[in-house]
Design an enzyme around this catalytic site. Structure first.
Site, PDB file in Angstrom:
ATOM      1  N   SER A 141       0.881  -1.162   0.000  1.00  0.00           N
ATOM      2  CA  SER A 141       0.000   0.000   0.000  1.00  0.00           C
ATOM      3  C   SER A 141       0.916   1.208   0.000  1.00  0.00           C
ATOM      4  CB  SER A 141      -0.840  -0.009   1.282  1.00  0.00           C
ATOM      5  OG  SER A 141      -1.428   1.259   1.494  1.00  0.00           O
ATOM      6  N   TYR A 154      -0.867  -0.596  11.060  1.00  0.00           N
ATOM      7  CA  TYR A 154      -0.969  -0.984   9.647  1.00  0.00           C
ATOM      8  C   TYR A 154       0.305  -0.579   8.906  1.00  0.00           C
ATOM      9  CZ  TYR A 154      -3.006  -1.254   4.911  1.00  0.00           C
ATOM     10  OH  TYR A 154      -3.264  -1.555   3.597  1.00  0.00           O
TER      11      TYR A 154
HETATM   12  N1  LIG Z   1      -8.758  -0.896  -0.201  1.00  0.00           N
HETATM   13  C1  LIG Z   1      -7.730  -0.102  -0.143  1.00  0.00           C
HETATM   14  O1  LIG Z   1      -7.883   1.126  -0.143  1.00  0.00           O
HETATM   15  C2  LIG Z   1      -6.318  -0.666  -0.147  1.00  0.00           C
HETATM   16  C3  LIG Z   1      -5.276   0.213  -0.447  1.00  0.00           C
HETATM   17  C4  LIG Z   1      -3.970  -0.262  -0.450  1.00  0.00           C
HETATM   18  C5  LIG Z   1      -3.726  -1.598  -0.131  1.00  0.00           C
HETATM   19  N2  LIG Z   1      -4.760  -2.436   0.164  1.00  0.00           N
HETATM   20  C6  LIG Z   1      -4.421  -3.835   0.491  1.00  0.00           C
HETATM   21  O2  LIG Z   1      -5.092  -4.687  -0.411  1.00  0.00           O
HETATM   22  C7  LIG Z   1      -5.335  -5.950   0.204  1.00  0.00           C
HETATM   23  C8  LIG Z   1      -6.791  -6.352  -0.019  1.00  0.00           C
HETATM   24  O3  LIG Z   1      -7.646  -5.424   0.619  1.00  0.00           O
HETATM   25  P1  LIG Z   1      -9.126  -5.073   0.110  1.00  0.00           P
HETATM   26  O4  LIG Z   1      -9.178  -3.612  -0.077  1.00  0.00           O
HETATM   27  O5  LIG Z   1      -9.547  -5.957  -0.984  1.00  0.00           O
HETATM   28  O6  LIG Z   1      -9.920  -5.383   1.498  1.00  0.00           O
HETATM   29  P2  LIG Z   1     -11.214  -6.289   1.811  1.00  0.00           P
HETATM   30  O7  LIG Z   1     -12.291  -5.999   0.842  1.00  0.00           O
HETATM   31  O8  LIG Z   1     -11.467  -6.047   3.262  1.00  0.00           O
HETATM   32  O9  LIG Z   1     -10.678  -7.778   1.587  1.00  0.00           O
HETATM   33  C9  LIG Z   1      -9.723  -8.351   2.444  1.00  0.00           C
HETATM   34  C10 LIG Z   1      -9.594  -9.829   2.166  1.00  0.00           C
HETATM   35  O10 LIG Z   1      -8.636 -10.394   3.088  1.00  0.00           O
HETATM   36  C11 LIG Z   1      -9.206 -11.548   3.702  1.00  0.00           C
HETATM   37  N3  LIG Z   1      -8.689 -11.723   5.057  1.00  0.00           N
HETATM   38  C12 LIG Z   1      -8.791 -10.864   6.107  1.00  0.00           C
HETATM   39  N4  LIG Z   1      -8.232 -11.411   7.199  1.00  0.00           N
HETATM   40  C13 LIG Z   1      -7.778 -12.627   6.839  1.00  0.00           C
HETATM   41  C14 LIG Z   1      -7.118 -13.695   7.538  1.00  0.00           C
HETATM   42  N5  LIG Z   1      -6.833 -13.649   8.846  1.00  0.00           N
HETATM   43  N6  LIG Z   1      -6.784 -14.828   6.852  1.00  0.00           N
HETATM   44  C15 LIG Z   1      -7.071 -14.921   5.532  1.00  0.00           C
HETATM   45  N7  LIG Z   1      -7.714 -13.974   4.830  1.00  0.00           N
HETATM   46  C16 LIG Z   1      -8.055 -12.851   5.491  1.00  0.00           C
HETATM   47  C17 LIG Z   1     -10.713 -11.286   3.689  1.00  0.00           C
HETATM   48  O11 LIG Z   1     -11.458 -12.498   3.637  1.00  0.00           O
HETATM   49  P3  LIG Z   1     -12.101 -13.230   4.922  1.00  0.00           P
HETATM   50  O12 LIG Z   1     -12.592 -12.158   5.854  1.00  0.00           O
HETATM   51  O13 LIG Z   1     -13.152 -14.078   4.325  1.00  0.00           O
HETATM   52  O14 LIG Z   1     -10.950 -14.033   5.465  1.00  0.00           O
HETATM   53  C18 LIG Z   1     -10.897 -10.577   2.354  1.00  0.00           C
HETATM   54  O15 LIG Z   1     -11.047 -11.497   1.310  1.00  0.00           O
HETATM   55  C19 LIG Z   1      -4.913  -5.797   1.664  1.00  0.00           C
HETATM   56  O16 LIG Z   1      -3.636  -6.367   1.852  1.00  0.00           O
HETATM   57  C20 LIG Z   1      -4.865  -4.296   1.867  1.00  0.00           C
HETATM   58  O17 LIG Z   1      -3.965  -3.941   2.873  1.00  0.00           O
HETATM   59  C21 LIG Z   1      -6.050  -2.007   0.172  1.00  0.00           C
END
Ligand SMILES: NC(=O)c1ccc[n+]([C@@H]2O[C@H](COP(=O)([O-])OP(=O)(O)OC[C@H]3O[C@@H](n4cnc5c(N)ncnc54)[C@H](OP(=O)(O)O)[C@@H]3O)[C@@H](O)[C@H]2O)c1
Length: 280
Positions: A141, A154
């Site tokens: 990120s 984070y």
């Molecule tokens: N959205 C943003 O603005 C953004 C920006 C920069 C980086 N990111 C990064 O992108 C990645 C994906 O985020 P997203 O935005 O798609 O968020 P999201 O919609 O909240 O999805 C997160 C995913 O991670 C899984 N997860 C959470 N805890 C877990 C655990 N203990 N074991 C296995 N799986 C787990 C969740 O599935 P379950 O709950 O079913 O396990 C879900 O599928 C993350 O690494 C985040 O830091 C996001």
């Protein structure tokens, strides 16, 4: 395009789900992992309607036994072949002033965002090395380069993921395995809601006036939010390349932040955040 075997963690929602679908649409065989099996089944059904193959597998990155079971399930399903492509995407954001983040919550943040991906990467490396090909894609990120107040746990996790990935890229270069960091800015997903659930702030906290202002500033900022499809397409491009870039920085705010980090001294960046967030 060569059809390859891929695994995407955190595939039940958001960026991971979009990436699993994108890779399947491009002809790859995809293992989709997350804790919520129901959401994964729904994803597999969507893929089936599009005549693509996505195989759901349960994975909790905070649980070593769950990681070992997921590795075994993929090895069994691929007759010991393993993976060509691993997308370490699962993760969440622990919010709150660091003083008020409990040790347990901090540990869990590092467990899920750093140690889990570390443990889930190592088993595939001997197989990738033997074939002299492979792609490890790690979801960082802009928060992995630029720290901001009330996201310190984070930040710590993503800074750690970046350091680990940069070292791994050098170590695996002689063996033809590519290690790529994806650094998005704001992406529309469940991430924000999941992060809000982690904070347990009280109205009497000495930080309350500051975090209140911070929340207000964040609410107005979804102008720059982009779709998870942007990230999914970028990952698809990286794994289609035999010379992927070490780092893909996505969205305007993330690019601006990365440039600022490179060019400006710490004192100027601190001043910017203190003025913007009223931290006096
Ligand atoms: N959205 C943003 O603005 C953004 C920006 C920069 C980086 N990111 C990064 O992108 C990645 C994906 O985020 P997203 O935005 O798609 O968020 P999201 O919609 O909240 O999805 C997160 C995913 O991670 C899984 N997860 C959470 N805890 C877990 C655990 N203990 N074991 C296995 N799986 C787990 C969740 O599935 P379950 O709950 O079913 O396990 C879900 O599928 C993350 O690494 C985040 O830091 C996001």
């Amino acid at each position: 395009v060569t059809a390859r075997i891929a695994a995407v963690t955190g595939a039940s929602r958001g960026i991971g789900r979009a990436t699993a679908l994108e890779l399947a649409r491009r002809g790859h065989r995809v293992f989709a992992l997350a804790r919520s099996v129901d959401d994964l089944r729904d994803l597999a059904a969507q893929a089936e309607r599009e005549r693509q193959a996505i195989v759901p597998i349960q994975l909790d990155l905070a649980d070593e036994a769950s990681i070992a079971r997921a590795v075994q399930a993929i090895l069994a399903a691929t007759d010991g072949y393993g993976l060509d492509i691993l997308v370490n995407n699962a993760g969440y954001g622990q919010l709150g002033p660091l003083e008020e983040v409990s040790v347990d919550k901090f540990r869990r943040q590092i467990e899920v965002n750093v140690i889990g991906p570390f443990a889930f990467t190592a088993p595939w490396l001997p197989l990738m090395r033997a074939r002299r090909t492979g792609w490890i894609i790690n979801l960082s990120s802009i928060a992995g380069r630029l720290a901001t107040p009330f996201m310190g746990a984070y930040n710590a996790s993503k800074f750690a993921l970046e350091g680990m990935s940069d070292a791994l890229r050098l170590e695996l270069a002689p063996f033809g395995i590519h290690v790529v960091l994806i650094a998005p800015g704001p992406i529309t997903s469940h991430f924000g809601d999941a992060a809000m659930e982690t904070s347990e702030e009280s109205a009497t906290s000495p930080y309350a006036p500051y975090t209140k202002r911070w929340r207000g500033a964040r609410r107005g900022s979804d102008l720059f939010d982009r779709s998870p499809d942007l990230v999914a397409r970028t990952i698809a491009i990286a794994v289609a390349s035999s010379h992927p870039r070490p780092r893909y920085t996505l969205t305007v705010p993330a690019r601006a932040g990365a440039v600022a980090r490179r060019l400006l001294p710490d004192t100027v960046i601190d001043l910017f955040y203190r003025v913007a967030m009223g931290l006096w």
